[in-house]
Scaffold this active site. Structure first.
Site, PDB file in Angstrom:
ATOM      1  N   ASN A 101      77.666 -26.633  18.649  1.00 22.06           N
ATOM      2  CA  ASN A 101      78.883 -27.400  18.969  1.00 22.06           C
ATOM      3  C   ASN A 101      78.758 -28.888  18.633  1.00 22.06           C
ATOM      4  O   ASN A 101      79.763 -29.606  18.595  1.00 22.06           O
ATOM      5  CB  ASN A 101      79.297 -27.217  20.438  1.00 22.06           C
ATOM      6  CG  ASN A 101      79.875 -25.845  20.740  1.00 22.06           C
ATOM      7  OD1 ASN A 101      79.711 -25.320  21.844  1.00 22.06           O
ATOM      8  ND2 ASN A 101      80.562 -25.232  19.774  1.00 22.06           N
ATOM      9  N   ASP A 126      85.594 -19.341  25.982  1.00 23.28           N
ATOM     10  CA  ASP A 126      86.106 -19.681  24.655  1.00 23.28           C
ATOM     11  C   ASP A 126      87.636 -19.694  24.642  1.00 23.28           C
ATOM     12  O   ASP A 126      88.277 -18.977  25.414  1.00 23.28           O
ATOM     13  CB  ASP A 126      85.577 -18.668  23.633  1.00 23.28           C
ATOM     14  CG  ASP A 126      85.696 -19.179  22.204  1.00 23.28           C
ATOM     15  OD1 ASP A 126      85.892 -20.391  22.007  1.00 23.28           O
ATOM     16  OD2 ASP A 126      85.596 -18.343  21.278  1.00 23.28           O
TER      17      ASP A 126
END
Ligand code: IPE
Ligand code: IPE
Ligand code: MG
Length: 245
Positions: free
Chosen positions: A73, A25
């Site tokens: 996502n 991330d």
């Protein structure tokens, strides 16, 4: 700063985590900090994937799971999704021979049928080519969601009940693992999340029951091998009790 050799010498090679899972991330913030489009961050993140895979397999990690794209996502702008898919194709084209030469088996966690054709084909090619490799399993979590995976497992189990492969009473917490994407693999010993976020974001919900967590403020595109070793050393100083004393 402590040099990489000193750091590596602090690792106890008799007590390595068998399975490390990483939530990659911070790519977007890395790019934004440099006033670059977010996809530059993903591009740089790919370089860290290449390095971390190499380092992990070289020190003897047996299973490495990298969270690359979640079921959530898809909410991102189409240009970013397309950029990520292109990077995935690029990664496989660039790295497949090396993965194979290094005896690494590529495995996907997630439903790849929902991927666009080009990345899907590359992924299948990579899985097939590396199928018999045994040094390390590299799981890439792609269109992956922990909740989705549990539902997928339940449906598979119900099908097995239907055809008489297993009975209703046979299912238990251990053999349910065989219905998940990580079938046959040990649960992650260590879960690493860089970028400062303190959450799981739907990652490996079933498998992380007794995992150790390591959170770092470093953004993924800055996550060089030394951070991996630091996480492992930290892990090795933990006292895992699994409910015992
Ligand atoms: C990469 O980091 C993880 C992916 C979903 C590909 P992000 O793109 O989430 O970066 P941040 O969190 O916005 O900085
Ligand atoms: C988790 O990161 C998913 C991946 C690393 C692929 P996100 O950036 O999507 O998670 P949130 O939205 O911050 O929880
Ligand atoms: Mg993020």
């Amino acid at each position: 700063m402590i040099n990489i050799y000193d750091l590596k010498s602090k690792i106890d090679f008799d007590n390595l985590p068998k399975h490390i899972a990483i939530i990659m991330d911070g790519n977007g913030r890395w790019a934004e900090k440099r006033s670059l489009p977010r996809n530059f961050g993903h591009q740089e993140g790919m370089e860290r994937v290449i390095e971390i895979v190499e380092s992990a397999s070289q020190i003897g990690i047996k299973y490495l799971t990298l969270y690359a794209f979640s079921t959530e996502n898809w909410k991102r702008p189409i240009t970013e999704i397309e950029g990520l898919m292109k990077i995935l194709v690029l990664y496989i084209r660039r790295e497949l021979d090396r993965l194979h030469k290094n005896n690494i088996k590529l495995n996907i966690l997630g439903d790849i049928n929902k991927l666009p054709e080009a990345p899907r084909k590359e992924v299948i090619r990579a899985i097939e080519k590396t199928e018999h490799n045994i040094k390390m399993v590299l799981n890439i979590a792609l269109n992956y969601g922990g909740r989705d995976e549990i539902i997928y497992g339940i449906k598979k189990y119900l099908k097995d009940v239907e055809v008489g492969k297993i009975t209703y009473d046979d299912l238990n917490a251990d053999n349910f693992s065989n219905y998940l994407y990580t079938k046959g693999q040990p649960d992650p010993d260590l879960v690493i999340r860089p970028s400062g976020e303190l959450r799981l974001s739907n990652f490996l919900l079933y498998q992380i029951a007794y995992s150790e967590f390591y959170f770092s403020n470093i953004l993924w595109p800055d996550f060089k091998e030394n951070y991996l070793y630091e996480a492992i050393i930290d892990y090795q100083n933990r006292n895992r009790r699994f409910g015992g004393i």
